[in-house]
Design a protein around this motif. Structure first.
Motif, PDB file in Angstrom:
ATOM      1  N   ASP A 662       0.828  -1.211   0.000  1.00 23.43           N
ATOM      2  CA  ASP A 662       0.000   0.000   0.000  1.00 23.43           C
ATOM      3  C   ASP A 662       0.857   1.254   0.000  1.00 23.43           C
ATOM      4  O   ASP A 662       0.532   2.247  -0.647  1.00 23.43           O
ATOM      5  CB  ASP A 662      -0.988  -0.010   1.171  1.00 23.43           C
ATOM      6  CG  ASP A 662      -0.315  -0.199   2.515  1.00 23.43           C
ATOM      7  OD1 ASP A 662       0.921  -0.402   2.568  1.00 23.43           O
ATOM      8  OD2 ASP A 662      -1.024  -0.163   3.540  1.00 23.43           O
ATOM      9  N   ALA A 663       2.002   1.210   0.705  1.00 29.33           N
ATOM     10  CA  ALA A 663       2.912   2.366   0.706  1.00 29.33           C
ATOM     11  C   ALA A 663       3.564   2.547  -0.661  1.00 29.33           C
ATOM     12  O   ALA A 663       3.731   3.676  -1.137  1.00 29.33           O
ATOM     13  CB  ALA A 663       3.981   2.191   1.781  1.00 29.33           C
ATOM     14  N   GLU A 664       3.937   1.444  -1.298  1.00 32.35           N
ATOM     15  CA  GLU A 664       4.525   1.520  -2.637  1.00 32.35           C
ATOM     16  C   GLU A 664       3.525   2.077  -3.639  1.00 32.35           C
ATOM     17  O   GLU A 664       3.890   2.829  -4.548  1.00 32.35           O
ATOM     18  CB  GLU A 664       4.988   0.125  -3.080  1.00 32.35           C
ATOM     19  CG  GLU A 664       6.178  -0.407  -2.318  1.00 32.35           C
ATOM     20  CD  GLU A 664       7.420   0.437  -2.494  1.00 32.35           C
ATOM     21  OE1 GLU A 664       7.867   0.583  -3.649  1.00 32.35           O
ATOM     22  OE2 GLU A 664       7.931   0.972  -1.492  1.00 32.35           O
ATOM     23  N   ASN A 665       2.261   1.711  -3.469  1.00 32.37           N
ATOM     24  CA  ASN A 665       1.228   2.233  -4.373  1.00 32.37           C
ATOM     25  C   ASN A 665       1.084   3.741  -4.227  1.00 32.37           C
ATOM     26  O   ASN A 665       0.904   4.464  -5.218  1.00 32.37           O
ATOM     27  CB  ASN A 665      -0.107   1.552  -4.096  1.00 32.37           C
ATOM     28  CG  ASN A 665      -0.140   0.115  -4.598  1.00 32.37           C
ATOM     29  OD1 ASN A 665       0.602  -0.246  -5.508  1.00 32.37           O
ATOM     30  ND2 ASN A 665      -0.986  -0.710  -4.009  1.00 32.37           N
ATOM     31  N   ARG A 666       1.190   4.236  -3.009  1.00 34.41           N
ATOM     32  CA  ARG A 666       1.077   5.679  -2.794  1.00 34.41           C
ATOM     33  C   ARG A 666       2.276   6.418  -3.386  1.00 34.41           C
ATOM     34  O   ARG A 666       2.149   7.560  -3.848  1.00 34.41           O
ATOM     35  CB  ARG A 666       0.953   6.002  -1.303  1.00 34.41           C
ATOM     36  CG  ARG A 666      -0.406   5.695  -0.713  1.00 34.41           C
ATOM     37  CD  ARG A 666      -0.502   6.215   0.723  1.00 34.41           C
ATOM     38  NE  ARG A 666      -0.487   7.664   0.784  1.00 34.41           N
ATOM     39  CZ  ARG A 666      -1.560   8.430   0.709  1.00 34.41           C
ATOM     40  NH1 ARG A 666      -2.757   7.888   0.558  1.00 34.41           N
ATOM     41  NH2 ARG A 666      -1.459   9.743   0.779  1.00 34.41           N
ATOM     42  N   LYS A 667       3.440   5.793  -3.386  1.00 33.49           N
ATOM     43  CA  LYS A 667       4.638   6.435  -3.923  1.00 33.49           C
ATOM     44  C   LYS A 667       4.510   6.734  -5.411  1.00 33.49           C
ATOM     45  O   LYS A 667       5.197   7.599  -5.941  1.00 33.49           O
ATOM     46  CB  LYS A 667       5.865   5.539  -3.695  1.00 33.49           C
ATOM     47  CG  LYS A 667       6.411   5.588  -2.287  1.00 33.49           C
ATOM     48  CD  LYS A 667       7.673   4.741  -2.173  1.00 33.49           C
ATOM     49  CE  LYS A 667       8.225   4.752  -0.764  1.00 33.49           C
ATOM     50  NZ  LYS A 667       9.431   3.892  -0.647  1.00 33.49           N
ATOM     51  N   GLN A 668       3.621   6.002  -6.083  1.00 31.55           N
ATOM     52  CA  GLN A 668       3.444   6.213  -7.520  1.00 31.55           C
ATOM     53  C   GLN A 668       2.885   7.590  -7.820  1.00 31.55           C
ATOM     54  O   GLN A 668       2.945   8.055  -8.958  1.00 31.55           O
ATOM     55  CB  GLN A 668       2.505   5.145  -8.086  1.00 31.55           C
ATOM     56  CG  GLN A 668       3.039   3.722  -7.951  1.00 31.55           C
ATOM     57  CD  GLN A 668       2.042   2.703  -8.457  1.00 31.55           C
ATOM     58  OE1 GLN A 668       2.263   2.054  -9.478  1.00 31.55           O
ATOM     59  NE2 GLN A 668       0.930   2.564  -7.766  1.00 31.55           N
ATOM     60  N   TYR A 669       2.331   8.241  -6.795  1.00 36.88           N
ATOM     61  CA  TYR A 669       1.687   9.542  -7.008  1.00 36.88           C
ATOM     62  C   TYR A 669       2.461  10.660  -6.305  1.00 36.88           C
ATOM     63  O   TYR A 669       1.892  11.679  -5.935  1.00 36.88           O
ATOM     64  CB  TYR A 669       0.242   9.491  -6.512  1.00 36.88           C
ATOM     65  CG  TYR A 669      -0.508   8.292  -7.041  1.00 36.88           C
ATOM     66  CD1 TYR A 669      -0.785   8.167  -8.398  1.00 36.88           C
ATOM     67  CD2 TYR A 669      -0.908   7.266  -6.202  1.00 36.88           C
ATOM     68  CE1 TYR A 669      -1.436   7.059  -8.902  1.00 36.88           C
ATOM     69  CE2 TYR A 669      -1.574   6.152  -6.691  1.00 36.88           C
ATOM     70  CZ  TYR A 669      -1.835   6.046  -8.041  1.00 36.88           C
ATOM     71  OH  TYR A 669      -2.480   4.952  -8.529  1.00 36.88           O
ATOM     72  N   ASP A 670       3.769  10.450  -6.145  1.00 33.72           N
ATOM     73  CA  ASP A 670       4.601  11.480  -5.506  1.00 33.72           C
ATOM     74  C   ASP A 670       4.569  12.781  -6.290  1.00 33.72           C
ATOM     75  O   ASP A 670       4.580  13.872  -5.712  1.00 33.72           O
ATOM     76  CB  ASP A 670       6.046  10.987  -5.372  1.00 33.72           C
ATOM     77  CG  ASP A 670       6.230  10.044  -4.193  1.00 33.72           C
ATOM     78  OD1 ASP A 670       5.289   9.939  -3.368  1.00 33.72           O
ATOM     79  OD2 ASP A 670       7.289   9.410  -4.093  1.00 33.72           O
ATOM     80  N   SER A 671       4.558  12.680  -7.614  1.00 31.17           N
ATOM     81  CA  SER A 671       4.525  13.890  -8.442  1.00 31.17           C
ATOM     82  C   SER A 671       3.258  14.684  -8.186  1.00 31.17           C
ATOM     83  O   SER A 671       3.303  15.912  -8.002  1.00 31.17           O
ATOM     84  CB  SER A 671       4.618  13.516  -9.923  1.00 31.17           C
ATOM     85  OG  SER A 671       4.488  14.653 -10.741  1.00 31.17           O
ATOM     86  N   GLU A 672       2.104  13.990  -8.146  1.00 26.52           N
ATOM     87  CA  GLU A 672       0.836  14.666  -7.871  1.00 26.52           C
ATOM     88  C   GLU A 672       0.835  15.276  -6.473  1.00 26.52           C
ATOM     89  O   GLU A 672       0.311  16.376  -6.256  1.00 26.52           O
ATOM     90  CB  GLU A 672      -0.338  13.693  -8.016  1.00 26.52           C
ATOM     91  CG  GLU A 672      -0.747  13.380  -9.442  1.00 26.52           C
ATOM     92  CD  GLU A 672       0.198  12.416 -10.123  1.00 26.52           C
ATOM     93  OE1 GLU A 672       1.034  11.793  -9.420  1.00 26.52           O
ATOM     94  OE2 GLU A 672       0.117  12.265 -11.358  1.00 26.52           O
TER      95      GLU A 672
END
Length: 801
Positions: A662-672
């Motif tokens: 779940d943390a890795e999934n959130r990292k995908q939206y660091d730019s946003e």
């Protein structure tokens, strides 16, 4: 005379501390914003320009052209394989040298500790083409020996405690899972911050002998190839010769691939300037190249900085003109005693320059204060020292002069034309409708409203991306990568992990991302994501099977003849009844599989990408390098301890790392997430500075209507009535700005959301919330001055009558 101007200006500013402070703060914020953005853009455009022969360095790229007579481009690729560099260099005299650059991971051993280290395979010409200084070692020979390694000064200090590491040994795991010695042949200085190539470890690139004879390797893309052209070489002529070399050398392979794989495209090779790579939207930096950036970000930030600086100058004008009534007698006396208009303009411009100079000093201090936060938001490592570049100093000098003139020239013209007789007899009023000031306020609040609506949109989209169900259960899910894990290890890992009551389920999948192509029923060719799993993978993630069944351990044929597909695969292949259909991996001795189940679409990639076709297999020859571990709720500490103990016991020669899905999934939206913060900061700053301008205009209005307010109070008007009368004009301006901002914001937000295949719908509440917030802040700003004017003693305002 000049000394007198400055002395008078200083005394005036000292007497009006609140006015001076407000102007300085407004200008400082605008200038600080401009400076931060200049730092950002300076860093962006300076990438890779430090190399000695940078104007002659290019990256080989390619375009896939449809072979149907249309010559349309089907795709673009910034990567190549082994062949392009040496074959083009051998056949084209204008190419002086080439360098291939391939990223990889290696396990290195220090004492009993084993860790994974990012490293790069490069050709021996690396230090001849690129200007990376070596602290020790010969740049021409450091990468000639097979078991040599070049490390950075940072890695040298980390490994050996000193940069004098030449000749020392690093133990590196080879393909046979054994640690072998590599001699440090050179130590390189730390790569510059503004470099697309950043490395801590370089090893010689060795091309397998069998690869050299396999013509199909023209079509593999997995590394970057750079070429150094001769000085004065014609880029277009080189590209034309590349086409001839490719068609001659790969002619037979092109025909074979077209027949065998059914590929109906031609490849056209291009050259991309090395300095264009960082900000390229077509061929972005990838495969180990760092710092790729979208140039749109620079345009957006530049626009924000420009408008904030413009608003700050607008505020200066409004506040200065608003204070003009207080200085009317001073201006009248100066004119009576012989002061001409030029002298008055010079005085007011002098005050403007002094205020701007103070604002510049304060802005530099402000930049230094917020730079760490800005670096975090922009993912940079900028330093205040960048501001003292010779060209930048000249640019700031121009910015200082332009800002001072822009902020001070109009007020100077207005103030210097006052009639001395009227000002001395207190019969002076500010004439006109103040259309300029009101128009500027509308502009300010239009921009503020626009940014607030944009901020609400970005927040809503970010919340959607991070909270939208993915189609599988990622809670309490831990993954562990074990590269090179054998298929026979999976059962042992599962057995050992399940000895702890805190471990609920275990499943396996291939590590990394795989993709390939296949034929459906011998006809349609389709490309897809290729996943190797065991039978427990889908049940662990709670991914539904819509048709057919899951893999079964009880059916040995599932490993060799069965696959699962997702809904996207069935749709793209046009399969109305997928169960039993044949998938043919014809390029691999006609491997044929039957579809036994259809998996419900789930987001195996970020929601910034559409769900693409996916095939699941249990093929024994494919590796299972990623372990999925479902832990029981509230057992994180115990589970992590048991997992670490298990993997270190079973794989003592491999580094151990884990990640929560779940943390890795959130990292995908660091730019946003970062742009959400940047937009929020910009919106708050913009509306704050706009309110300063609105405050200035409210002061002007109150000053202009002083006698009117006095008469109204004498005739019995209430404080609330007077405050309402003073505020309603400003409310009209704010409402006008909202009517202008809302359609513009809707168009911009709609365009931005088109970049996302899965997105929110623009809702009325975003616009209503923004309008309410803007109106509330504006009225709170104006009401302060309105109430102050309403409660003033009317005797003072009517005394001259």
């Amino acid at each position: 005379m000049l000394k007198n101007y400055f002395k008078t200006a200083f005394r005036t500013l000292q007497r009006n501390k609140v006015y001076s402070f407000t102007n300085i703060i407004g200008l400082s914020l605008g200038l600080a914003c401009a400076m931060l953005i200049i730092l950002y853009i300076m860093d962006e455009v300076s990438y890779d320009k430090y190399h000695k022969n940078v104007s002659q360095i290019y990256r080989i790229t390619s375009e896939r052209i449809k072979n149907d007579g249309s010559n349309s481009i089907e795709g673009k690729d910034g990567n190549t394989g082994y062949f392009q560099g040496p074959r083009f260099t051998a056949g084209i005299p204008e190419i002086k040298a080439f360098v291939r650059y391939q990223n990889n991971q290696k396990d290195i051993q220090t004492g009993t500790e084993i860790k994974s280290q990012e490293m790069f395979y490069v050709d021996s010409s690396f230090f001849s083409v690129f200007s990376f200084p070596l602290l020790s070692g010969n740049p021409k020979t450091v990468l000639l020996e097979p078991n040599s390694v070049v490390i950075s000064e940072d890695l040298a200090k980390k490994q050996f405690g000193t940069t004098s590491a030449q000749g020392k040994i690093i133990m590196v795991k080879n393909e046979a899972n054994k640690f072998v010695p590599y001699a440090v042949s050179g130590v390189a200085k730390r790569c510059p911050q503004n470099s697309s190539i950043k490395f801590d470890m370089l090893m010689p690139l060795q091309v397998p002998a069998e690869t050299e004879s396999a013509k199909e390797n023209w079509f593999n893309t997995f590394l970057n190839t750079f070429v150094l052209l001769n000085a004065g070489a014609d880029e277009k002529a080189v590209v034309a010769k590349m086409k001839k070399v490719y068609e001659t050398d790969a002619g037979e392979a092109i025909k074979m691939v077209a027949q065998k794989y059914g590929i109906n495209t031609n490849t056209r090779y291009q050259l991309q300037a090395f300095t264009d790579m960082h900000l390229s939207k077509e061929y972005a930096a990838s495969n180990g190249l760092t710092g790729a950036s979208n140039p749109v970000f620079s345009y957006i930030l530049s626009g924000i900085a420009l408008f904030i600086l413009l608003i700050a100058c607008i505020n200066f004008i409004n506040l200065t003109v608003a204070r003009s009534v207080k200085r009317a007698k001073e201006i009248g006396i100066r004119k009576v005693v012989g002061g001409d208009r030029k002298q008055l303009i010079a005085q007011f411009l002098g005050e403007s320059f002094i205020l701007c100079f103070m604002a510049f000093i304060f802005a530099i201090a402000l930049v230094q204060l917020v730079l760490p936060l800005f670096n975090e938001l922009s993912n940079k490592a900028l330093a205040i020292s960048y501001l003292f570049d010779a060209k930048l100093i000249g640019g700031y000098l121009v910015l200082f002069i332009v800002t001072s003139l822009l902020a001070g020239f109009y007020p100077a013209l207005v103030l210097s034309k006052y009639n001395p007789v009227q000002t001395l007899y207190s019969r002076f009023t500010i004439g006109g409708k103040n259309y300029l000031q009101k128009g500027l306020v509308v502009l300010q609040f239009t921009l503020s409203s626009f940014l607030i609506i944009g901020t609400f949109t970005i927040y809503a989209q970010f919340n959607y991306l991070t909270n939208e169900p993915l189609g599988y259960d990622d809670s309490n899910l831990i993954t562990v990568n074990t590269w090179g894990m054998k298929r026979t290890d999976a059962a042992l890992i599962e057995q050992e992990l399940l000895k702890s009551a805190s471990i609920a389920e275990v499943a396996f999948k291939n590590a990394g991302s795989w993709g390939t192509v296949a034929k459906i029923n011998g006809e349609t060719t389709i490309d897809f994501s290729y996943e190797t799993v065991n039978e427990k993978y889908l049940p662990l993630l709670k991914i539904p099977i819509l048709q057919g069944r899951n893999f079964s351990k009880e059916l040995p044929s599932d490993s060799t003849h069965s696959v699962l597909i997702n809904e996207a695969f069935a749709a793209k292949a046009g399969l109305k009844n997928p169960i039993g259909q044949e998938i043919n991996f014809w390029y691999n001795d006609n491997e044929k599989y039957r579809v036994v189940g259809v998996v419900k679409n789930y987001h195996y990639e970020a929601l910034t990408r559409s769900i693409s076709p996916q095939v699941f297999t249990m093929k024994p020859g494919n590796g299972l390098g990623k372990t999925f571990i479902k832990i029981s709720p509230h057992t994180t500490s115990a589970s992590l301890a048991h997992i670490e103990k298990t993997f270190k016991k079973l794989f003592p020669l491999s580094p151990y790392t884990y990640a929560f899905t779940d943390a890795e999934n959130r990292k995908q939206y660091d730019s946003e997430a970062k742009w959400k913060q940047i937009m929020l900061f910009s919106a708050v700053l913009t509306i704050f500075i706009s309110c300063i301008g609105l405050f200035g205009l409210s002061v002007l209005s109150a000053e202009k209507r002083t006698k009117e307010i006095g008469i109204r109070k004498v005739l019995g008007a209430t404080v609330a009535g007077i405050a309402t009368s003073l505020s309603k004009d400003f409310l009209k301006l704010v409402i006008i700005s909202l009517f202008v901002a809302m359609p513009l914001a809707w168009l911009a937000a709609s365009k931005w959301l088109e970049n996302y295949p899965y997105r929110i719908s623009l809702s009325w509440w975003m616009f209503a919330a923004a309008a309410t917030l803007v109106v509330f802040i504006a009225m709170a700003t104006v009401s302060f001055q309105a109430i102050k004017a309403a409660v003033a003693n009317p005797v003072k305002s009517l005394r001259s009558e």
